[in-house]
Structures are given as structure tokens and as C-alpha cells.
Motif scaffolding. Structure first.
Motif, PDB file in Angstrom:
ATOM      1  N   ALA A  41      -4.907  -0.530  -8.482  1.00 24.72           N
ATOM      2  CA  ALA A  41      -4.321   0.800  -8.261  1.00 24.72           C
ATOM      3  C   ALA A  41      -5.036   1.558  -7.137  1.00 24.72           C
ATOM      4  O   ALA A  41      -4.419   2.336  -6.407  1.00 24.72           O
ATOM      5  CB  ALA A  41      -4.388   1.607  -9.549  1.00 24.72           C
ATOM      6  N   SER A  42      -6.329   1.266  -6.980  1.00 22.54           N
ATOM      7  CA  SER A  42      -7.094   1.978  -5.954  1.00 22.54           C
ATOM      8  C   SER A  42      -6.974   1.343  -4.574  1.00 22.54           C
ATOM      9  O   SER A  42      -7.545   1.848  -3.610  1.00 22.54           O
ATOM     10  CB  SER A  42      -8.571   2.034  -6.356  1.00 22.54           C
ATOM     11  OG  SER A  42      -9.133   0.735  -6.352  1.00 22.54           O
ATOM     12  N   GLY A  43      -6.261   0.214  -4.492  1.00 18.96           N
ATOM     13  CA  GLY A  43      -6.100  -0.464  -3.202  1.00 18.96           C
ATOM     14  C   GLY A  43      -7.323  -1.219  -2.767  1.00 18.96           C
ATOM     15  O   GLY A  43      -7.576  -1.385  -1.564  1.00 18.96           O
ATOM     16  N   ALA A  44      -8.103  -1.699  -3.719  1.00 19.17           N
ATOM     17  CA  ALA A  44      -9.317  -2.468  -3.395  1.00 19.17           C
ATOM     18  C   ALA A  44      -8.946  -3.763  -2.680  1.00 19.17           C
ATOM     19  O   ALA A  44      -7.789  -4.201  -2.695  1.00 19.17           O
ATOM     20  CB  ALA A  44     -10.092  -2.772  -4.675  1.00 19.17           C
ATOM     21  N   SER A  45      -9.941  -4.369  -2.074  1.00 14.97           N
ATOM     22  CA  SER A  45      -9.696  -5.610  -1.325  1.00 14.97           C
ATOM     23  C   SER A  45      -9.325  -6.753  -2.281  1.00 14.97           C
ATOM     24  O   SER A  45      -9.640  -6.720  -3.477  1.00 14.97           O
ATOM     25  CB  SER A  45     -10.943  -6.002  -0.541  1.00 14.97           C
ATOM     26  OG  SER A  45     -11.995  -6.386  -1.422  1.00 14.97           O
ATOM     27  N   GLN A  46      -8.671  -7.759  -1.711  1.00  9.17           N
ATOM     28  CA  GLN A  46      -8.276  -8.918  -2.512  1.00  9.17           C
ATOM     29  C   GLN A  46      -9.483  -9.583  -3.179  1.00  9.17           C
ATOM     30  O   GLN A  46      -9.425  -9.939  -4.363  1.00  9.17           O
ATOM     31  CB  GLN A  46      -7.548  -9.950  -1.645  1.00  9.17           C
ATOM     32  CG  GLN A  46      -6.117  -9.585  -1.300  1.00  9.17           C
ATOM     33  CD  GLN A  46      -5.391 -10.750  -0.622  1.00  9.17           C
ATOM     34  OE1 GLN A  46      -5.970 -11.814  -0.417  1.00  9.17           O
ATOM     35  NE2 GLN A  46      -4.138 -10.526  -0.277  1.00  9.17           N
ATOM     36  N   ASP A  47     -10.563  -9.724  -2.416  1.00  9.48           N
ATOM     37  CA  ASP A  47     -11.719 -10.409  -2.969  1.00  9.48           C
ATOM     38  C   ASP A  47     -12.339  -9.644  -4.140  1.00  9.48           C
ATOM     39  O   ASP A  47     -12.785 -10.252  -5.117  1.00  9.48           O
ATOM     40  CB  ASP A  47     -12.771 -10.640  -1.885  1.00  9.48           C
ATOM     41  CG  ASP A  47     -12.531 -11.955  -1.136  1.00  9.48           C
ATOM     42  OD1 ASP A  47     -11.714 -12.765  -1.609  1.00  9.48           O
ATOM     43  OD2 ASP A  47     -13.158 -12.166  -0.081  1.00  9.48           O
ATOM     44  N   ASP A  48     -12.372  -8.327  -4.055  1.00  9.76           N
ATOM     45  CA  ASP A  48     -12.909  -7.538  -5.164  1.00  9.76           C
ATOM     46  C   ASP A  48     -12.031  -7.684  -6.403  1.00  9.76           C
ATOM     47  O   ASP A  48     -12.529  -7.808  -7.530  1.00  9.76           O
ATOM     48  CB  ASP A  48     -13.004  -6.064  -4.764  1.00  9.76           C
ATOM     49  CG  ASP A  48     -14.126  -5.808  -3.770  1.00  9.76           C
ATOM     50  OD1 ASP A  48     -15.004  -6.694  -3.650  1.00  9.76           O
ATOM     51  OD2 ASP A  48     -14.113  -4.759  -3.097  1.00  9.76           O
ATOM     52  N   LEU A  74      -0.949 -19.401 -12.307  1.00 13.29           N
ATOM     53  CA  LEU A  74      -0.889 -18.101 -11.640  1.00 13.29           C
ATOM     54  C   LEU A  74      -2.282 -17.684 -11.167  1.00 13.29           C
ATOM     55  O   LEU A  74      -2.445 -17.202 -10.039  1.00 13.29           O
ATOM     56  CB  LEU A  74      -0.318 -17.041 -12.587  1.00 13.29           C
ATOM     57  CG  LEU A  74      -0.257 -15.607 -12.041  1.00 13.29           C
ATOM     58  CD1 LEU A  74       0.512 -15.552 -10.726  1.00 13.29           C
ATOM     59  CD2 LEU A  74       0.342 -14.652 -13.071  1.00 13.29           C
ATOM     60  N   MET A  75      -3.302 -17.947 -12.001  1.00 14.43           N
ATOM     61  CA  MET A  75      -4.664 -17.598 -11.625  1.00 14.43           C
ATOM     62  C   MET A  75      -5.112 -18.423 -10.410  1.00 14.43           C
ATOM     63  O   MET A  75      -5.735 -17.900  -9.472  1.00 14.43           O
ATOM     64  CB  MET A  75      -5.596 -17.873 -12.820  1.00 14.43           C
ATOM     65  CG  MET A  75      -6.987 -17.281 -12.669  1.00 14.43           C
ATOM     66  SD  MET A  75      -7.041 -15.495 -12.838  1.00 14.43           S
ATOM     67  CE  MET A  75      -7.603 -15.040 -11.213  1.00 14.43           C
ATOM     68  N   ILE A  76      -4.781 -19.690 -10.410  1.00 16.94           N
ATOM     69  CA  ILE A  76      -5.128 -20.563  -9.278  1.00 16.94           C
ATOM     70  C   ILE A  76      -4.437 -20.065  -8.008  1.00 16.94           C
ATOM     71  O   ILE A  76      -5.049 -19.992  -6.931  1.00 16.94           O
ATOM     72  CB  ILE A  76      -4.729 -22.024  -9.580  1.00 16.94           C
ATOM     73  CG1 ILE A  76      -5.575 -22.582 -10.726  1.00 16.94           C
ATOM     74  CG2 ILE A  76      -4.888 -22.900  -8.330  1.00 16.94           C
ATOM     75  CD1 ILE A  76      -5.070 -23.916 -11.269  1.00 16.94           C
ATOM     76  N   HIS A  77      -3.160 -19.733  -8.126  1.00 14.33           N
ATOM     77  CA  HIS A  77      -2.401 -19.256  -6.962  1.00 14.33           C
ATOM     78  C   HIS A  77      -3.040 -18.004  -6.364  1.00 14.33           C
ATOM     79  O   HIS A  77      -3.181 -17.891  -5.144  1.00 14.33           O
ATOM     80  CB  HIS A  77      -0.962 -18.956  -7.385  1.00 14.33           C
ATOM     81  CG  HIS A  77      -0.128 -18.357  -6.297  1.00 14.33           C
ATOM     82  ND1 HIS A  77       0.416 -19.104  -5.279  1.00 14.33           N
ATOM     83  CD2 HIS A  77       0.233 -17.063  -6.060  1.00 14.33           C
ATOM     84  CE1 HIS A  77       1.093 -18.300  -4.465  1.00 14.33           C
ATOM     85  NE2 HIS A  77       0.984 -17.066  -4.912  1.00 14.33           N
ATOM     86  N   LEU A  78      -3.443 -17.085  -7.215  1.00 11.76           N
ATOM     87  CA  LEU A  78      -4.063 -15.853  -6.723  1.00 11.76           C
ATOM     88  C   LEU A  78      -5.372 -16.146  -5.988  1.00 11.76           C
ATOM     89  O   LEU A  78      -5.636 -15.582  -4.912  1.00 11.76           O
ATOM     90  CB  LEU A  78      -4.327 -14.907  -7.893  1.00 11.76           C
ATOM     91  CG  LEU A  78      -3.084 -14.243  -8.505  1.00 11.76           C
ATOM     92  CD1 LEU A  78      -3.439 -13.545  -9.808  1.00 11.76           C
ATOM     93  CD2 LEU A  78      -2.475 -13.253  -7.511  1.00 11.76           C
ATOM     94  N   VAL A  79      -6.199 -17.007  -6.557  1.00 11.08           N
ATOM     95  CA  VAL A  79      -7.475 -17.333  -5.920  1.00 11.08           C
ATOM     96  C   VAL A  79      -7.252 -17.994  -4.564  1.00 11.08           C
ATOM     97  O   VAL A  79      -7.991 -17.736  -3.604  1.00 11.08           O
ATOM     98  CB  VAL A  79      -8.320 -18.237  -6.843  1.00 11.08           C
ATOM     99  CG1 VAL A  79      -9.529 -18.811  -6.088  1.00 11.08           C
ATOM    100  CG2 VAL A  79      -8.803 -17.447  -8.053  1.00 11.08           C
TER     101      VAL A  79
END
Length: 436
Positions: A41-48, A74-79
Motif C-alpha cells: 500500500a505504501s508503494g515500497a520497492s519490489q525487493d522489500d 505464485l510465490m515462485i513467480h513473484l520472486v
């Protein structure tokens, strides 16, 4: 666990669709990770965001069995969307490798599928693949799943070369594969990978072959070889430089290995007398060692007998057994693959058909030369008998031909004399007729 073959881009799970933020939100909801939701929601970076999601991924092991595969994909895809996936993949694999209480029967298979999905989505040359492979090895070891790894071991040297890892890493992988095999009861396979690990030490560098790690692995290989129910030949082991170095660091083990490599039961008894209590102290199984040495002694006896016939008395003396046990030990040595042959109970002999040499050096060459000389003498005797029989047969045939010719000549001469007397009688009758 087939290797990915596409280069130049990172393969994706094509059945996962949506933006990173949408999918990360779904994952955060599913994992009930409020901190992840706040970061999104805060727009943090993808890595965070990914770091927080991966930290919460351990709760995936508690989801229902039928939902695990979809959630893990889904978790693998996101990483894999991260600019630097390797920052998260090892922790994710560790999270996947936890037991699945909701699926005691199929949980190991589901987890392995998730881990191999990560492995396959990485390009072949990606060094992160090596770390994922190590996590897979740890999982397979903890679940005694060597059979799941076995089909891919042929490709392991190729993978290690592609990952361009040093000898230390290769050695560690080979030892971990050995651990998986041993944990699953595949002692011989484990032993072979321990040897592969030992061969990664540079034999030209004395500091390497005598290092603590080299001596630890060498000692382990020696113990495995001695106690194995199927390993009877030790030349391959003794040829490894780090094992040869045991003569300085662990001389008693080196002496024991030499005894099993080329000596007999009497020498093993002498070893025990010289180092009384040592076998028990080292937690080696004396009964198992004693039995193996009897089998090896039987093999040596068969290999050094030029006539290929061993009488029961020699066997009982060499193996230190009563005569009634000869048949049992003959069966055991044949089952071990050391000797091929059969017993002649009537003649009280063991007839050797084939034997495996424990070592083959100068002594064995001399024994083989003696045996060849014995065979040559036997064959020359047989050849002499055959040649004499051929001479006798030829002479007999000549005599028979001469006898037949003599009989034919005799019959021919008798026929001519009878013909002459008949002609004389006819001439006499003709003169009498003329006189009349």
C-alpha cells in the motif's frame, strides 16, 4: 529435474497472470501477512515486498494439500520478478523444504515439485542454480528420496562444469549426494560418490591430499569399503593419493586396508594380535570383518592354485573352519562374485572355473605365468597323445589297406589258375573229337 535449455531470458510460469502489485496483494492476503500489505500500500520497492513475503512463506506448509501447488507457484513467480532473484530464492527453498502436516502421504512429492520448479526456471548457466540444487539435496536426504535424484546424476558433472564452481564446491556436492544415497540405504552408491569427492583433491598438491578434509573423507571411504557387504576389491581406493597419505596420519587404518587388499585370514589374525582391542575401539564390526576376510582368503586360494582343484583340507586350514562348513563357504564366495566353481563331494574337491584377482601386481603375474606354464604342459601332453593316436590310426589304416590288397591279389591269382585248367580240358576234348 531437467535442465532448462533456453538462454537469453528467464522462463516464467505462463499460467500466472497479473501485475506484480496485484499478485503480491493476493499472496499477502493468502499468507495473512499484514506487514506485506502495508508495504504494498505504501508503494515500497519490489525487493522489500518480496523479502517480507518470503519471510512469511513458511506458513505455506500449513495450507491444505490441494492448494499448496498453486500457492507455491505464485510465490515462485513473484520472486522471479525481482531484478535479483538470488537474494530470495535460497530462503524460499528453505521455506518450501519444511514438512507439510496437511499432507503426510504426498507432502514430500509436492515440496520436491516446488523446489524443482525453482531449479528449472533458472537458466542453465545461472550460478544460483547450484545453491538451489544444494537445497534440493538437503530435502532429499531428510526424506530418504535417493530414487528421485538417481535419474539426474548422469548430468551432475555437466551441471557442475556449467556453474563453473571450484573443487571445494564440487566436493561438497558429491559428498551431499553420497549422504542422500546412504540415508536411503544405497551404501555402494554413496561410497562411489565419496570416491568422486576424494578425486577432487589435487594429487600434485601434498597440502591438499594431506589436509584435514581429505583425511576425513579418506578415512570414511576406508571404513565404508571395509564394512560393505558387497565391496571386496580395494585397488581403486588405494590408488587415491589422499588414501595413500593415511599411512602417515592413520597408519593402523592403512595397515588394515593393506591386509584386506592382498593378505589372508592369518594376516588379519596377526593384525588383531598386534593391535588388540583396536577394532572394537574404532567401532568396527569384528564379525563382519572376519567373515569378509574368510571370503577374500577363499578367493586368494582359488587364484593361487595352478591345478584349479582345491582339496577340502586346504580350504579348512586357510579359512580356519571345520570340513562340514566347506560347502557353506563355497556357496558364500560364489554369491559374493569372487569365485565361480563347484564342489565335487565325491572327490572332496572344489573345482575352480573362474576367479577374481584381488590385486594384480608382480606376484600375480608370476602366479599367472606359473599357471600358463602348467596349462602349456597339460596341452602339450594332450597334443602328444593326440599326435600319437593320429600316428597309430594312420599305421592301422595302412595295415588294413595292405591286408585288403593282399586278399584281393590272392583271389585274382586263384582265378587265373582255374581258367588255365579249364582251357586245357577243352583242348583235350577237341583232339579226341578229331581223332574220331
Amino acid at each position: 529435474m531437467p535442465a532448462a535449455t533456453t538462454e537469453g531470458y528467464r522462463p516464467q510460469l505462463t499460467f500466472v497472470d497479473g501485475s506484480f502489485e496485484e499478485l503480491a496483494g493476493e499472496m499477502a492476503d493468502y499468507l495473512k501477512s499484514e506487514e506485506s500489505k502495508k508495504l504494498i500500500a505504501s508503494g515500497a520497492s519490489q525487493d522489500d515486498i518480496l523479502a517480507k513475503l518470503v519471510a512469511s512463506a513458511q506458513t505455506l506448509t500449513a495450507v491444505p494439500e490441494k492448494e499448496f501447488t498453486a500457492a507455491s507457484n505464485l510465490m515462485i513467480h513473484l520472486v522471479m520478478q525481482s531484478p535479483d532473484p538470488k537474494k530470495h530464492l535460497q530462503k524460499l527453498c528453505q521455506a518450501f523444504a519444511r514438512p507439510l502436516p496437511s499432507s503426510p502421504q504426498h507432502g514430500a512429492g509436492l515440496t520436491l515439485n516446488a523446489l524443482t520448479t525453482v531449479f528449472n526456471l533458472l537458466s542453465p548457466e545461472d550460478p544460483v542454480r547450484a545453491n538451489v540444487f544444494q537445497e534440493i539435496l538437503k530435502f532429499l536426504k531428510s526424506n530418504s528420496m535417493y530414487d528421485a535424484l538417481k535419474p539426474y546424476l548422469e548430468r551432475l558433472p555437466e551441471w557442475l562444469e556449467t556453474w563453473d564452481k571450484d573443487e571445494d564446491f564440487q566436493r561438497k556436492v558429491y559428498e551431499e549426494v553420497a549422504e542422500v544415497a546412504i540415508e536411503s540405504g544405497e551404501e555402494e552408491e554413496g561410497y562411489n560418490f565419496i570416491l568422486k569427492a576424494l578425486r577432487t583433491f589435487d594429487e600434485d598438491e601434498k597440502s591438499e591430499v594431506t589436509s584435514e578434509d581429505a583425511q576425513r573423507l579418506s578415512l570414511r571411504a576406508v571404513k565404508m569399503a571395509l564394512l560393505s557387504n558387497t565391496h571386496f576389491l580395494f585397488q581403486d581406493l588405494r590408488a587415491i593419493p589422499s588414501v595413500q597419505a593415511l599411512s602417515d596420519s592413520h597408519p593402523v587404518y592403512s595397515q588394515l586396508l593393506d591386509t584386506f587388499a592382498e593378505q589372508d585370514l592369518e594376516d588379519y589374525d596377526d593384525f588383531n594380535d598386534e593391535h588388540e582391542g583396536w577394532v572394537e575401539k574404532e567401532k568396527l564390526d569384528h564379525d563382519k570383518l572376519h567373515r569378509k576376510m574368510r571370503l577374500l582368503t577363499f578367493a586368494s586360494l582359488a587364484a593361487t592354485t595352478p591345478s584349479r582343484e582345491i582339496d577340502y583340507a586346504k580350504i579348512t586350514k586357510a579359512l580356519q573352519i571345520p570340513e562340514e562348513d566347506v560347502e557353506m563357504w563355497a556357496i558364500d564366495v560364489i554369491r559374493a562374485g569372487l569365485v565361480e566353481g563347484k564342489l565335487s563331494q565325491q572327490r572332496r574337491l572344489f573345482l575352480v572355473h573362474k576367479v577374481t584377482y584381488r590385486v594384480f601386481g608382480d606376484k600375480q603375474y608370476r602366479e599367472l605365468a606359473t599357471r600358463v606354464d602348467h596349462w602349456r604342459a597339460t596341452l602339450q601332453n594332450v597334443l602328444g597323445v593326440i599326435q600319437q593316436e593320429q600316428v597309430n590310426a594312420k599305421a592301422q589304416k595302412e595295415r588294413e589297406v595292405q591286408e585288403l590288397e593282399r586278399k584281393l591279389n590272392s583271389v585274382g591269382m586263384g582265378g587265373e589258375r582255374g581258367g588255365d585248367r579249364g582251357a586245357g580240358r577243352r583242348q583235350h576234348r577237341e583232339r579226341n573229337d578229331n581223332d574220331d
